[in-house]
Design a protein around this motif. Structure first.
Motif, PDB file in Angstrom:
ATOM      1  N   GLU A  59      19.967  20.049   4.550  1.00 54.46           N
ATOM      2  CA  GLU A  59      20.910  19.473   3.998  1.00 54.46           C
ATOM      3  C   GLU A  59      22.370  20.721   4.417  1.00 54.46           C
ATOM      4  OE1 GLU A  59      20.617  18.965   0.031  1.00 54.46           O
ATOM      5  OE2 GLU A  59      19.437  17.334   0.132  1.00 54.46           O
ATOM      6  N   ASP A  60      22.032  21.859   4.627  1.00 57.19           N
ATOM      7  CA  ASP A  60      22.969  22.888   5.199  1.00 57.19           C
ATOM      8  C   ASP A  60      23.456  23.093   6.588  1.00 57.19           C
ATOM      9  OD1 ASP A  60      23.051  23.637   2.310  1.00 57.19           O
ATOM     10  OD2 ASP A  60      21.346  25.061   2.490  1.00 57.19           O
ATOM     11  N   LEU A  61      22.594  22.119   7.234  1.00 55.58           N
ATOM     12  CA  LEU A  61      22.990  22.040   8.340  1.00 55.58           C
ATOM     13  C   LEU A  61      24.202  21.146   9.142  1.00 55.58           C
ATOM     14  CD1 LEU A  61      19.365  21.561  10.265  1.00 55.58           C
ATOM     15  CD2 LEU A  61      20.629  23.559   9.891  1.00 55.58           C
ATOM     16  N   PRO A  62      25.138  21.774   9.916  1.00 53.87           N
ATOM     17  CA  PRO A  62      26.331  21.052  10.173  1.00 53.87           C
ATOM     18  C   PRO A  62      25.985  20.028  11.405  1.00 53.87           C
ATOM     19  CG  PRO A  62      26.281  23.102  11.516  1.00 53.87           C
ATOM     20  CD  PRO A  62      25.082  23.078  10.478  1.00 53.87           C
ATOM     21  N   LEU A  63      25.386  18.817  10.825  1.00 50.65           N
ATOM     22  CA  LEU A  63      24.995  17.876  11.754  1.00 50.65           C
ATOM     23  C   LEU A  63      26.147  16.629  11.814  1.00 50.65           C
ATOM     24  CD1 LEU A  63      21.495  17.242  10.617  1.00 50.65           C
ATOM     25  CD2 LEU A  63      22.063  18.488  12.492  1.00 50.65           C
ATOM     26  N   GLY A  64      26.598  16.130  12.839  1.00 52.37           N
ATOM     27  CA  GLY A  64      27.243  15.038  13.049  1.00 52.37           C
ATOM     28  C   GLY A  64      26.769  13.835  12.562  1.00 52.37           C
ATOM     29  N   GLU A  65      27.268  12.695  12.324  1.00 54.66           N
ATOM     30  CA  GLU A  65      26.968  11.373  11.720  1.00 54.66           C
ATOM     31  C   GLU A  65      26.797  10.494  12.916  1.00 54.66           C
ATOM     32  OE1 GLU A  65      28.946  10.026   8.469  1.00 54.66           O
ATOM     33  OE2 GLU A  65      29.486  12.066   7.676  1.00 54.66           O
ATOM     34  N   ASN A  66      27.092  10.641  13.948  1.00 55.52           N
ATOM     35  CA  ASN A  66      26.773   9.439  14.993  1.00 55.52           C
ATOM     36  C   ASN A  66      25.569  10.091  15.944  1.00 55.52           C
ATOM     37  OD1 ASN A  66      28.909   7.976  14.088  1.00 55.52           O
ATOM     38  ND2 ASN A  66      30.678   8.808  15.554  1.00 55.52           N
ATOM     39  N   HIS A  67      24.750   9.358  15.759  1.00 54.58           N
ATOM     40  CA  HIS A  67      23.388   9.945  16.551  1.00 54.58           C
ATOM     41  C   HIS A  67      23.129   8.719  17.404  1.00 54.58           C
ATOM     42  CE1 HIS A  67      23.283  13.410  14.514  1.00 54.58           C
ATOM     43  NE2 HIS A  67      23.068  12.777  13.263  1.00 54.58           N
ATOM     44  N   HIS A  68      22.954   8.712  18.889  1.00 53.10           N
ATOM     45  CA  HIS A  68      22.562   7.730  19.792  1.00 53.10           C
ATOM     46  C   HIS A  68      21.203   7.307  19.512  1.00 53.10           C
ATOM     47  CE1 HIS A  68      26.798   8.313  21.129  1.00 53.10           C
ATOM     48  NE2 HIS A  68      26.469   9.429  21.561  1.00 53.10           N
ATOM     49  N   ASP A  69      20.195   8.286  19.352  1.00 56.49           N
ATOM     50  CA  ASP A  69      18.649   7.998  19.272  1.00 56.49           C
ATOM     51  C   ASP A  69      18.301   9.224  18.655  1.00 56.49           C
ATOM     52  OD1 ASP A  69      18.937  10.170  21.364  1.00 56.49           O
ATOM     53  OD2 ASP A  69      17.999   8.948  22.979  1.00 56.49           O
ATOM     54  N   ASP A 102      15.851  11.186  19.722  1.00 54.60           N
ATOM     55  CA  ASP A 102      15.691  12.493  20.527  1.00 54.60           C
ATOM     56  C   ASP A 102      17.035  13.525  20.419  1.00 54.60           C
ATOM     57  OD1 ASP A 102      13.148  11.949  21.520  1.00 54.60           O
ATOM     58  OD2 ASP A 102      13.956  11.132  23.229  1.00 54.60           O
ATOM     59  N   HIS A 103      18.293  12.573  20.419  1.00 51.40           N
ATOM     60  CA  HIS A 103      19.301  13.291  20.631  1.00 51.40           C
ATOM     61  C   HIS A 103      19.514  13.830  18.986  1.00 51.40           C
ATOM     62  CE1 HIS A 103      23.920  13.580  19.599  1.00 51.40           C
ATOM     63  NE2 HIS A 103      23.978  13.962  20.757  1.00 51.40           N
ATOM     64  N   PHE A 104      19.265  13.295  18.050  1.00 49.89           N
ATOM     65  CA  PHE A 104      19.321  13.880  16.648  1.00 49.89           C
ATOM     66  C   PHE A 104      18.240  15.152  16.554  1.00 49.89           C
ATOM     67  CE2 PHE A 104      17.365  14.020  12.280  1.00 49.89           C
ATOM     68  CZ  PHE A 104      18.508  14.159  11.439  1.00 49.89           C
ATOM     69  N   ILE A 105      17.169  15.094  16.911  1.00 48.79           N
ATOM     70  CA  ILE A 105      16.027  16.189  16.684  1.00 48.79           C
ATOM     71  C   ILE A 105      16.611  17.459  17.432  1.00 48.79           C
ATOM     72  CG2 ILE A 105      13.748  16.799  17.579  1.00 48.79           C
ATOM     73  CD1 ILE A 105      12.788  14.148  16.999  1.00 48.79           C
ATOM     74  N   ASN A 106      17.278  17.089  19.024  1.00 47.59           N
ATOM     75  CA  ASN A 106      17.910  18.200  19.241  1.00 47.59           C
ATOM     76  C   ASN A 106      18.925  18.936  18.818  1.00 47.59           C
ATOM     77  OD1 ASN A 106      15.924  17.803  21.514  1.00 47.59           O
ATOM     78  ND2 ASN A 106      17.364  16.601  22.952  1.00 47.59           N
ATOM     79  N   GLU A 107      19.748  18.087  18.156  1.00 50.96           N
ATOM     80  CA  GLU A 107      21.181  18.560  17.392  1.00 50.96           C
ATOM     81  C   GLU A 107      20.435  19.456  16.101  1.00 50.96           C
ATOM     82  OE1 GLU A 107      25.187  17.337  15.287  1.00 50.96           O
ATOM     83  OE2 GLU A 107      23.709  15.744  16.392  1.00 50.96           O
TER      84      GLU A 107
END
Length: 98
Positions: A41-51, A53-58
């Motif tokens: 929850e403390d990670l600065p993740l964006g809200e738009n993820h295309h797939d 794999d992109h989410f896991i890499n981020e």
């Protein structure tokens, strides 16, 4: 003779806070490095993820970045520890020689 710019109580407070900061930030960096799920929850993740794999890499990048930031902050606390320790030593040395 070296100059003291903080008193014995302030330098002791700096010593205690520095030790605690080093321990806490080193452990947090370690937990970020191993990818502790509790810190997701403390990670600065964006809200738009295309797939997925992109989410896991981020997520992996964010964990590594936060671990690095914690370790850098811990090193800054080491510098604060050295300065506070020097001031504490100088204050004790000057009070003994009086």
């Amino acid at each position: 003779m070296a100059c003291t710019f903080c008193g014995p109580k302030l330098s002791l407070c700096g010593l205690v806070l520095s030790v605690w900061g080093i321990i806490q930030l080193t452990l947090m960096g370690l937990f970020y490095y191993v990818g502790a799920v509790a810190l997701l929850e403390d990670l600065p993740l964006g809200e738009n993820h295309h797939d997925v794999d992109h989410f896991i890499n981020e997520v992996k990048y964010s964990y590594n970045q936060n671990a690095t930031n914690c370790w850098i902050a811990a090193l800054l606390y080491v510098a604060t520890l050295v300065i506070s320790g020097h001031q504490f030593w100088m204050n004790n040395r000057s009070s003994v020689s009086m």
